[in-house]
Scaffold this active site. Structure first.
Site: not given
Ligand SMILES: [Zn+2]
Length: 358
Positions: A182, A266, A318, A321, A339, A346
């Site tokens: 990133d 990216e 996230c 999850c 979670c 980053d």
């Molecule tokens: Zn999560």
């Protein structure tokens, strides 16, 4: 694959004059070729080929003796350059982009010429250029591989030799390791492993200086000598920053290629479609594009893989999850309410980028 090696040239006064003169004469021929193509099309309703144009060069030399000062293949290459711009123009017409008809180039902006096959050789620390002379060259790194072409460039009053070289692919041993990267504002890059790459202090210093020069330039009166001087200083500074940035890019890319088989980044082309109003961020992205080019080229010559992924939402989702956790650019930490993952924003993004690639 083709690779470019760039070296600084140190011509003496007479050689420097010849280099300038060669650029100037090439610009004349370039603009003539362009005009001929345009007239052939508008008046004769036909298109000229590169072959026809190159074959007209001996007659041009008879008309204008100066052209004999330029190595013939260098002049022939001008024909190829004109052809390239026309091909690009026709391609744009076909894909119905904004075509932009090939334009005349003023001599002062015509900054390079190419020896497409021959006319150059090494003699110790000198580069022997046909019709120019033995020019001092600084070979700061060895020139490996088979040289295809040589282009001489003028940049901020300095001269450079750019060799396009065919290099063999030397595959590195497989290590079965992958990472996502990133790009950040404060740090140059963060890996999914948590490793970070800072922008070197030298670069940050140069960037600060650049801003100072920009401010000073804006205060100078248009058309004044002081302004001209300020423009010159700014250009020098831009060049310094660009060099240092490139240097960092090469070092980081080399490290990554040695440590990972697969590197996920990216895809900026997708990213740029989403309007970015954060100025500093978009400047960072521009640098990032250059880095990806360097990384891809190094990966190619080492048998490594660079995968470009859709960057949409990588910083908001996230990585554990998949819950969307909205945060502003200033929020540096990712805290997931679902979670309970708590991690640097980053690193979270870098993991998401990696996940999309595999
Ligand atoms: Zn999560």
């Amino acid at each position: 694959m083709l690779k470019t090696y760039k070296y600084r040239l140190y011509p003496n006064k007479e050689q420097s004059q010849k280099l300038h003169q060669t650029c100037f004469l090439c610009s004349l021929v370039y603009n003539q070729f362009l005009e001929e193509r345009r007239d052939a099309w508008e008046i004769g309703k036909r298109s000229l080929t590169t072959y026809e144009q190159i074959n007209s060069l001996p007659y041009k030399k008879e008309e204008d003796n100066q052209l004999k000062e330029v190595f013939s293949q260098v002049l022939q290459d001008v024909g190829c350059r004109v052809d390239k711009t026309f091909k690009a123009f026709f391609r744009r017409v076909k894909t119905s982009e904004k075509p932009g008809y090939p334009r005349f180039k003023p001599a002062r902006r015509y900054d390079s010429f190419t020896y497409p096959q021959a006319g150059f050789a090494f003699n110790d620390n000198k580069l022997v250029l046909s019709k120019i002379g033995e020019v001092k060259i600084k070979l700061h790194r060895p020139l490996d591989g088979e040289v295809k072409t040589l282009t001489i460039h003028r940049q901020n009053g300095k001269w450079y030799a750019c060799f396009s070289v065919e290099v063999e692919i030397k595959k590195l041993p497989t290590i079965n390791k992958a990472c996502g990267i990133d790009v950040g504002l404060e740090k140059f890059a963060t890996l999914s492993t948590g490793e970070t790459f800072e922008n070197p202090r030298k670069l940050r210093k140069a960037e600060k200086k650049l801003k100072k020069h920009q401010r000073q330039l804006s205060k100078k009166k248009k058309g004044s000598t002081r302004r001209k001087k300020a423009v010159w200083k700014l250009a020098r500074c831009h060049e310094k920053v660009a060099n240092q940035r490139r240097d960092t890019h090469h070092k980081v890319a080399r490290k990554l290629i040695n440590q990972y088989d697969t590197i996920a980044v990216e895809d900026l082309q997708i990213k740029n479609m989403v309007k970015n109003h954060h100025l500093a961020k978009s400047i960072g992205d521009a640098g990032w594009g250059n880095f990806v080019l360097i990384l891809t080229s190094k990966a190619e010559s080492a048998g490594r893989k660079v995968i470009k992924v859709n960057p949409k939402g990588t910083s908001q989702i996230c990585s554990e999850c998949g819950t969307e956790v909205k945060k502003k650019l200033s929020q540096r930490w990712h805290n997931c309410p679902t979670c309970k993952l708590s991690i640097d924003r980053d690193i979270n993004a870098a993991i998401n980028i990696l996940k999309r690639a595999i």
